[in-house]
Design a protein around this motif. Structure first.
Motif, PDB file in Angstrom:
ATOM      1  N   ALA A  58       0.818  -1.212   0.000  1.00 36.79           N
ATOM      2  CA  ALA A  58       0.000   0.000   0.000  1.00 36.79           C
ATOM      3  C   ALA A  58       0.853   1.264   0.000  1.00 36.79           C
ATOM      4  CB  ALA A  58      -0.934   0.004   1.206  1.00 36.79           C
ATOM      5  N   THR A  59       2.038   1.205   0.611  1.00 37.41           N
ATOM      6  CA  THR A  59       2.885   2.399   0.678  1.00 37.41           C
ATOM      7  C   THR A  59       3.936   2.454  -0.429  1.00 37.41           C
ATOM      8  OG1 THR A  59       4.374   1.309   2.260  1.00 37.41           O
ATOM      9  CG2 THR A  59       2.610   2.686   3.171  1.00 37.41           C
ATOM     10  N   SER A  60       4.080   1.402  -1.224  1.00 42.25           N
ATOM     11  CA  SER A  60       5.160   1.378  -2.217  1.00 42.25           C
ATOM     12  C   SER A  60       4.986   2.419  -3.325  1.00 42.25           C
ATOM     13  CB  SER A  60       5.333  -0.017  -2.816  1.00 42.25           C
ATOM     14  OG  SER A  60       4.199  -0.399  -3.557  1.00 42.25           O
ATOM     15  N   ALA A  61       3.776   2.608  -3.844  1.00 41.49           N
ATOM     16  CA  ALA A  61       3.563   3.579  -4.937  1.00 41.49           C
ATOM     17  C   ALA A  61       3.781   5.018  -4.470  1.00 41.49           C
ATOM     18  CB  ALA A  61       2.179   3.406  -5.544  1.00 41.49           C
ATOM     19  N   PRO A  62       3.180   5.455  -3.352  1.00 40.05           N
ATOM     20  CA  PRO A  62       3.455   6.827  -2.917  1.00 40.05           C
ATOM     21  C   PRO A  62       4.912   7.021  -2.495  1.00 40.05           C
ATOM     22  CG  PRO A  62       1.989   5.729  -1.354  1.00 40.05           C
ATOM     23  CD  PRO A  62       2.140   4.834  -2.540  1.00 40.05           C
ATOM     24  N   LEU A  63       5.544   5.978  -1.944  1.00 35.07           N
ATOM     25  CA  LEU A  63       6.957   6.090  -1.559  1.00 35.07           C
ATOM     26  C   LEU A  63       7.824   6.310  -2.792  1.00 35.07           C
ATOM     27  CD1 LEU A  63       9.161   5.958   0.624  1.00 35.07           C
ATOM     28  CD2 LEU A  63       9.215   3.467   0.268  1.00 35.07           C
ATOM     29  N   LYS A  64       7.537   5.603  -3.873  1.00 39.80           N
ATOM     30  CA  LYS A  64       8.311   5.770  -5.122  1.00 39.80           C
ATOM     31  C   LYS A  64       8.165   7.193  -5.647  1.00 39.80           C
ATOM     32  CE  LYS A  64       9.811   4.262  -9.459  1.00 39.80           C
ATOM     33  NZ  LYS A  64      10.559   5.462  -9.760  1.00 39.80           N
ATOM     34  N   VAL A  65       6.945   7.721  -5.666  1.00 39.65           N
ATOM     35  CA  VAL A  65       6.717   9.092  -6.141  1.00 39.65           C
ATOM     36  C   VAL A  65       7.459  10.079  -5.240  1.00 39.65           C
ATOM     37  CG1 VAL A  65       4.969  10.896  -6.479  1.00 39.65           C
ATOM     38  CG2 VAL A  65       4.531   8.560  -7.268  1.00 39.65           C
ATOM     39  N   SER A  66       7.356   9.876  -3.935  1.00 42.89           N
ATOM     40  CA  SER A  66       8.027  10.762  -2.987  1.00 42.89           C
ATOM     41  C   SER A  66       9.546  10.694  -3.138  1.00 42.89           C
ATOM     42  CB  SER A  66       7.608  10.384  -1.562  1.00 42.89           C
ATOM     43  OG  SER A  66       8.194  11.254  -0.631  1.00 42.89           O
ATOM     44  N   ASP A  67      10.088   9.474  -3.276  1.00 36.32           N
ATOM     45  CA  ASP A  67      11.535   9.308  -3.482  1.00 36.32           C
ATOM     46  C   ASP A  67      11.990  10.065  -4.730  1.00 36.32           C
ATOM     47  OD1 ASP A  67      11.713   7.601  -1.269  1.00 36.32           O
ATOM     48  OD2 ASP A  67      11.987   5.775  -2.465  1.00 36.32           O
ATOM     49  N   ASP A  68      11.232   9.913  -5.816  1.00 36.96           N
ATOM     50  CA  ASP A  68      11.580  10.597  -7.071  1.00 36.96           C
ATOM     51  C   ASP A  68      11.492  12.119  -6.912  1.00 36.96           C
ATOM     52  OD1 ASP A  68      11.940   8.102  -8.195  1.00 36.96           O
ATOM     53  OD2 ASP A  68      10.097   8.152  -9.390  1.00 36.96           O
ATOM     54  N   PHE A  69      10.478  12.589  -6.203  1.00 37.06           N
ATOM     55  CA  PHE A  69      10.300  14.024  -5.971  1.00 37.06           C
ATOM     56  C   PHE A  69      11.490  14.600  -5.214  1.00 37.06           C
ATOM     57  CE2 PHE A  69       8.532  17.510  -3.323  1.00 37.06           C
ATOM     58  CZ  PHE A  69       8.065  18.350  -4.327  1.00 37.06           C
ATOM     59  N   VAL A  70      11.879  13.951  -4.127  1.00 35.12           N
ATOM     60  CA  VAL A  70      13.017  14.421  -3.319  1.00 35.12           C
ATOM     61  C   VAL A  70      14.309  14.352  -4.130  1.00 35.12           C
ATOM     62  CG1 VAL A  70      14.427  13.914  -1.273  1.00 35.12           C
ATOM     63  CG2 VAL A  70      11.926  13.907  -1.101  1.00 35.12           C
ATOM     64  N   SER A  71      14.488  13.288  -4.885  1.00 37.36           N
ATOM     65  CA  SER A  71      15.678  13.145  -5.728  1.00 37.36           C
ATOM     66  C   SER A  71      15.768  14.277  -6.754  1.00 37.36           C
ATOM     67  CB  SER A  71      15.650  11.789  -6.437  1.00 37.36           C
ATOM     68  OG  SER A  71      16.728  11.661  -7.328  1.00 37.36           O
ATOM     69  N   ASN A  72      14.645  14.608  -7.388  1.00 39.40           N
ATOM     70  CA  ASN A  72      14.637  15.701  -8.370  1.00 39.40           C
ATOM     71  C   ASN A  72      14.970  17.042  -7.721  1.00 39.40           C
ATOM     72  OD1 ASN A  72      14.074  14.490 -10.945  1.00 39.40           O
ATOM     73  ND2 ASN A  72      12.072  13.971 -10.158  1.00 39.40           N
ATOM     74  N   ILE A  73      14.499  17.265  -6.497  1.00 39.77           N
ATOM     75  CA  ILE A  73      14.859  18.495  -5.785  1.00 39.77           C
ATOM     76  C   ILE A  73      16.360  18.513  -5.518  1.00 39.77           C
ATOM     77  CG2 ILE A  73      14.655  19.712  -3.567  1.00 39.77           C
ATOM     78  CD1 ILE A  73      11.662  18.968  -3.611  1.00 39.77           C
ATOM     79  N   GLN A  74      16.905  17.388  -5.047  1.00 39.38           N
ATOM     80  CA  GLN A  74      18.343  17.323  -4.769  1.00 39.38           C
ATOM     81  C   GLN A  74      19.170  17.565  -6.034  1.00 39.38           C
ATOM     82  OE1 GLN A  74      18.336  13.427  -2.526  1.00 39.38           O
ATOM     83  NE2 GLN A  74      19.737  14.632  -1.234  1.00 39.38           N
ATOM     84  N   LEU A  75      18.685  17.084  -7.162  1.00 40.54           N
ATOM     85  CA  LEU A  75      19.413  17.237  -8.429  1.00 40.54           C
ATOM     86  C   LEU A  75      19.162  18.591  -9.093  1.00 40.54           C
ATOM     87  CD1 LEU A  75      18.786  13.655  -9.856  1.00 40.54           C
ATOM     88  CD2 LEU A  75      20.959  14.572  -8.981  1.00 40.54           C
ATOM     89  N   GLY A  76      18.302  19.414  -8.496  1.00 39.52           N
ATOM     90  CA  GLY A  76      17.987  20.721  -9.064  1.00 39.52           C
ATOM     91  C   GLY A  76      17.056  20.664 -10.257  1.00 39.52           C
ATOM     92  N   LYS A  77      16.357  19.548 -10.415  1.00 41.54           N
ATOM     93  CA  LYS A  77      15.420  19.377 -11.541  1.00 41.54           C
ATOM     94  C   LYS A  77      14.039  19.883 -11.130  1.00 41.54           C
ATOM     95  CE  LYS A  77      17.796  15.409 -13.556  1.00 41.54           C
ATOM     96  NZ  LYS A  77      17.625  14.009 -13.971  1.00 41.54           N
ATOM     97  N   SER A  78      13.918  21.196 -11.045  1.00 39.26           N
ATOM     98  CA  SER A  78      12.689  21.786 -10.522  1.00 39.26           C
ATOM     99  C   SER A  78      11.477  21.514 -11.409  1.00 39.26           C
ATOM    100  CB  SER A  78      12.858  23.293 -10.302  1.00 39.26           C
ATOM    101  OG  SER A  78      13.180  23.942 -11.506  1.00 39.26           O
ATOM    102  N   SER A  79      11.638  21.555 -12.731  1.00 39.87           N
ATOM    103  CA  SER A  79      10.465  21.363 -13.597  1.00 39.87           C
ATOM    104  C   SER A  79       9.958  19.922 -13.512  1.00 39.87           C
ATOM    105  CB  SER A  79      10.758  21.759 -15.038  1.00 39.87           C
ATOM    106  OG  SER A  79      11.778  20.959 -15.580  1.00 39.87           O
ATOM    107  N   THR A  80      10.856  18.954 -13.380  1.00 39.71           N
ATOM    108  CA  THR A  80      10.448  17.557 -13.236  1.00 39.71           C
ATOM    109  C   THR A  80       9.720  17.360 -11.910  1.00 39.71           C
ATOM    110  OG1 THR A  80      12.333  16.854 -14.565  1.00 39.71           O
ATOM    111  CG2 THR A  80      11.250  15.160 -13.261  1.00 39.71           C
ATOM    112  N   ALA A  81      10.265  17.939 -10.836  1.00 43.13           N
ATOM    113  CA  ALA A  81       9.620  17.845  -9.522  1.00 43.13           C
ATOM    114  C   ALA A  81       8.267  18.559  -9.543  1.00 43.13           C
ATOM    115  CB  ALA A  81      10.524  18.424  -8.442  1.00 43.13           C
ATOM    116  N   TYR A  82       8.221  19.709 -10.183  1.00 46.58           N
ATOM    117  CA  TYR A  82       6.965  20.484 -10.253  1.00 46.58           C
ATOM    118  C   TYR A  82       5.874  19.687 -10.961  1.00 46.58           C
ATOM    119  CZ  TYR A  82       3.938  24.594 -10.757  1.00 46.58           C
ATOM    120  OH  TYR A  82       2.890  25.491 -10.678  1.00 46.58           O
TER     121      TYR A  82
END
Length: 122
Positions: free
Chosen positions: A13-37
């Motif tokens: 139940a938590t795997s799908a939102p965790l994947k989205v959240s992981d990707d969101f945080v990773s994009n912020i760390q990488l400075g990929k603001s448009s992808t995170a947005y």
């Protein structure tokens, strides 16, 4: 056996939102603001312009240098409302602080989107 089954259901139940959240945080760390947005819900995009979000990512990405450590995750589903999730990370920063990042998500039409997030120095 029931406890094991419950743990498996909770992790699925938590795997799908965790994947989205992981990707969101990773994009912020990488400075990929448009992808995170693009990962944000329409409500979140209405509340925050892409330019404001990009400026925030530009400030955060050089600081959030450590590997994100997921410290909690939960999914809630109530009758009559969209399922939601909250994922919390600790990330070491270049400023010598541990940053606690909380990402709140909502499921719309089967897709998990970021509703909002906050960063607090620990």
């Amino acid at each position: 056996m029931f406890i094991v089954g419950l743990v498996i259901v909770a992790n699925v139940a938590t795997s799908a939102p965790l994947k989205v959240s992981d990707d969101f945080v990773s994009n912020i760390q990488l400075g990929k603001s448009s992808t995170a947005y693009d990962m944000m819900s329409s409500d979140a995009q209405i509340a925050t312009s892409s330019a404001d979000f990009a400026a925030m990512v530009e400030n955060m990405s050089p600081i959030l240098t450590g590997k994100p450590n997921n410290i909690s995750k939960e999914v809630s589903a109530e009758t009559g409302s969209d399922p939601s999730a909250k994922v919390v990370y600790e990330i070491s920063g270049s400023d010598n602080y541990i940053h606690v990042i909380t990402v709140n998500l909502v499921q719309k039409n089967g897709d998990w989107k970021v509703l909002n997030f906050e960063s607090v120095k620990k």
